[in-house]
Design a protein around this motif. Structure first.
Motif, short mmCIF file in Angstrom:
data_model
loop_
_atom_site.label_atom_id
_atom_site.label_comp_id
_atom_site.label_asym_id
_atom_site.label_seq_id
_atom_site.Cartn_x
_atom_site.Cartn_y
_atom_site.Cartn_z
N GLU A 328 -15.97 14.30 -44.82
CA GLU A 328 -15.27 14.44 -43.40
C GLU A 328 -15.96 14.57 -42.21
N LYS A 329 -14.96 14.33 -41.29
CA LYS A 329 -15.78 13.44 -40.15
C LYS A 329 -15.11 14.02 -39.07
N GLU A 330 -15.53 14.61 -38.29
CA GLU A 330 -14.81 15.28 -36.45
C GLU A 330 -14.34 14.64 -35.45
N PHE A 331 -12.98 14.65 -35.14
CA PHE A 331 -12.42 13.64 -33.69
C PHE A 331 -11.99 14.61 -33.12
N VAL A 380 -7.88 11.95 -32.65
CA VAL A 380 -7.93 10.21 -31.82
C VAL A 380 -9.42 10.48 -32.24
N ASP A 381 -9.55 9.54 -32.28
CA ASP A 381 -10.92 8.15 -32.71
C ASP A 381 -12.26 9.18 -31.29
N ASP A 382 -13.22 9.71 -31.70
CA ASP A 382 -14.37 10.15 -30.22
C ASP A 382 -15.08 8.89 -29.88
N SER A 383 -15.19 7.48 -30.98
CA SER A 383 -15.94 7.05 -30.12
C SER A 383 -15.93 6.16 -28.66
N SER A 384 -14.83 6.13 -28.45
CA SER A 384 -14.22 5.54 -26.86
C SER A 384 -13.67 6.56 -25.95
N LEU A 385 -13.79 7.88 -26.23
CA LEU A 385 -13.77 8.92 -25.42
C LEU A 385 -15.07 10.28 -25.64
N ARG A 386 -15.21 10.24 -24.25
CA ARG A 386 -16.47 11.34 -24.55
C ARG A 386 -16.42 12.50 -23.78
N ILE A 387 -17.14 14.10 -24.49
CA ILE A 387 -16.69 15.18 -24.04
C ILE A 387 -17.06 15.37 -22.31
N GLY A 388 -15.30 15.88 -22.05
CA GLY A 388 -15.89 15.55 -20.75
C GLY A 388 -14.85 15.06 -19.17
N ASP A 389 -14.38 13.93 -20.90
CA ASP A 389 -13.21 12.82 -19.36
C ASP A 389 -12.19 13.50 -19.38
N TYR A 390 -11.08 13.26 -18.09
CA TYR A 390 -10.28 13.29 -17.65
C TYR A 390 -9.01 12.74 -18.17
N LEU A 391 -8.27 13.30 -19.35
CA LEU A 391 -7.34 12.34 -19.36
C LEU A 391 -5.66 12.60 -18.45
N LEU A 408 -11.79 16.64 -40.32
CA LEU A 408 -10.62 15.96 -41.72
C LEU A 408 -11.53 15.53 -42.30
N ILE A 409 -10.60 16.26 -42.97
CA ILE A 409 -11.56 15.23 -44.99
C ILE A 409 -10.32 13.73 -45.22
N GLY A 410 -10.94 12.82 -45.65
CA GLY A 410 -10.48 11.65 -45.76
C GLY A 410 -11.94 10.82 -46.39
N VAL A 411 -11.43 9.25 -46.82
CA VAL A 411 -11.86 8.52 -47.32
C VAL A 411 -12.24 7.48 -46.50
N TYR A 412 -12.97 6.04 -46.52
CA TYR A 412 -12.55 5.38 -45.97
C TYR A 412 -12.25 3.92 -46.55
#
Length: 465
Positions: A328-331, A380-391, A408-412
């Protein structure tokens, strides 16, 4: 002084002799040590090839059979000789057995039998069914079942033998035994069974957990040519083709069966299937019992109180994966209108608000991977965004602050040489495997390679094979 100097011995040191063999051996030895160290200190990633498959929610239960049964008691004392086959249907008034006060009837039967008795195909089928049923259900921990089988086979063979003289039973009247032998007829129509166990009048509302204990269960096998007293049970009749099997279940299974209303059941004794109507009852101890009522097959199991069955509830097909691969991974969740494509149009991303060194507001394109979508949103992927960013919307002034998250539930997936998360939609699971939906936009395909144990890798980690 000269003698002392002449007696002095100097130890000779052998020079170190290095040859090519020793050098090769040393190199190999060092290489083995390095490989061993790397093996025990590195991660072990095992790949699993995704294949199409199915999981059936087949559940095996030992069920108790409830039938409309009547135990028939003997009116007279004497030696009992059966003439109706066990498992055969008799009408009211048909001959079932005879009581011999003298004990000479069996001698008369043996004297007048014409050599060896041949068995019909139906007779052989009956014997084979009993043998196969015993072989498939025998429990070494309950060896008394072997004696039950022995007595059952003896009774079956004896009844098949006695059945051969039924057509000449009138000859007994002139044999000198007519005053000592009493022919006994069936009081009602039904299926004849030559055993009793005390459960004949059991109902669903009387069920409890102890009734399923094999240690407490005693089956009284009624054998021909045995001496009986008046009032002893001599046989029983199963008088209705409608019968039931009762299983003990938990609350979730009860709700599932009642919701289905009719359940497909496979009988393990002969691998036949039938549909049973589900009803339930909960006793005072909180034990839940589900009754499955059938309108056929009763005659096949008329001699069995306990029947091993398999519930066939559903059969989900898709892509079969091991449960150990699921993670399980967060996005971040962003509205679809804020997601666009880059300059070359090949990659999805968002426009993030940024500022130059002079403090002038501007935007920058941040590439993001989409892992799932709903009606109005993307995961979407959370590696390049941060909480508080404005889009910001392309060619617009509306802004959106990144804050909403979801999992989401998934696999690698490792097709590309690194751990790439792929979302899966689980259709059904058991203890070891899950079946996930195939042909999804952000999911797996047949023959994809995934990490067998998701805990051994991290997102985007390179996989070396």
């Amino acid at each position: 002084m000269n003698n002392q100097n002449s007696n002095k011995v100097t130890k000779y040191r052998k020079p170190l002799n290095l040859n090519i063999g020793m050098i090769i051996f040393a190199v190999i030895f060092i290489y083995i040590i390095i490989c061993t160290f790397m093996y025990f200190t590195s991660k072990h990633v095992v790949a699993y090839e995704v294949k199409a498959g199915a999981l059936s929610t087949n559940n095996i239960y030992r069920a108790m059979a409830l039938r409309d049964e009547m135990v028939v008691m003997a009116d007279d004392a004497g030696y009992v000789n059966y003439f109706a086959r066990e498992g055969a249907r008799v009408a009211a008034g048909d001959l079932v057995y005879a009581v011999d006060e003298s004990g000479k009837l069996s001698d008369y039967i043996n004297t007048n039998s014409s050599g060896e008795n041949s068995l019909s195909k139906a007779d052989l089928s009956e014997l084979k069914t009993e043998i196969v049923g015993f072989s498939s259900t025998f429990d070494p921990k309950r060896f008394s079942g072997a004696y039950d089988f022995k007595y059952s086979m003896q009774g079956t063979v004896l009844k098949l033998s006695n059945y051969n003289i039924m057509e000449s039973i009138d000859a007994i009247q002139g044999s000198g035994l007519d005053g000592l032998v009493k022919q006994c007829i069936s009081p009602a129509s039904g299926i004849v069974v030559y055993s009793t166990d005390g459960y004949e009048a059991l109902t669903l509302e009387q069920m409890n957990e102890e009734l399923y204990s094999q240690e407490n269960y005693e089956k009284n096998q009624l054998i021909g040519n045995e001496l009986i007293a008046a009032g002893d049970p001599v046989y029983k009749l199963s008088m209705n083709e409608n019968w039931s099997l009762v299983i003990q279940v938990d609350k979730d299974r009860e709700e599932e069966l009642l919701e289905a209303e009719y359940v497909k059941v496979r009988f393990l004794k002969n691998q036949e299937t039938s549909w049973g109507k589900a009803d339930s009852y909960t006793n005072e101890d909180g034990d839940i019992f589900v009754k499955l009522t059938f309108t056929n097959s009763m005659i096949t199991f008329c001699t069995d109180r306990f029947v091993d069955i398999e519930l066939i509830l559903e059969d989900e097909s898709g892509l079969k994966i091991p449960n150990s691969a699921i993670v399980e991974k967060e996005f971040f969740i962003v509205p679809k209108r804020f997601v666009t494509k880059g300059g070359n149009g090949n990659f999805y991303g968002v426009l993030r608000e940024a500022y130059t060194e002079e403090g002038t507001a501007t935007t920058e394109f941040v590439e993001t991977t989409i892992y799932n979508e709903e009606d109005e949103e993307y995961y979407v992927d959370d590696s390049s965004l941060r909480i508080g960013d404005y889009l910001v919307i392309p060619e617009g002034t509306e802004k959106y602050a990144v804050s909403k998250r979801g999992s989401l539930i998934g696999v690698y997936n490792i097709n590309k040489g690194y751990a790439d998360f792929k979302q899966v939609n689980i259709l059904y699971s058991n203890d070891e495997y899950s079946v996930v939906q195939s042909n999804t936009a952000y999911g797996l395909n047949v023959y994809d390679y995934i990490v067998l144990d998701a805990e051994t890798v991290n997102e985007d980690e390179l996989i070396y094979e």
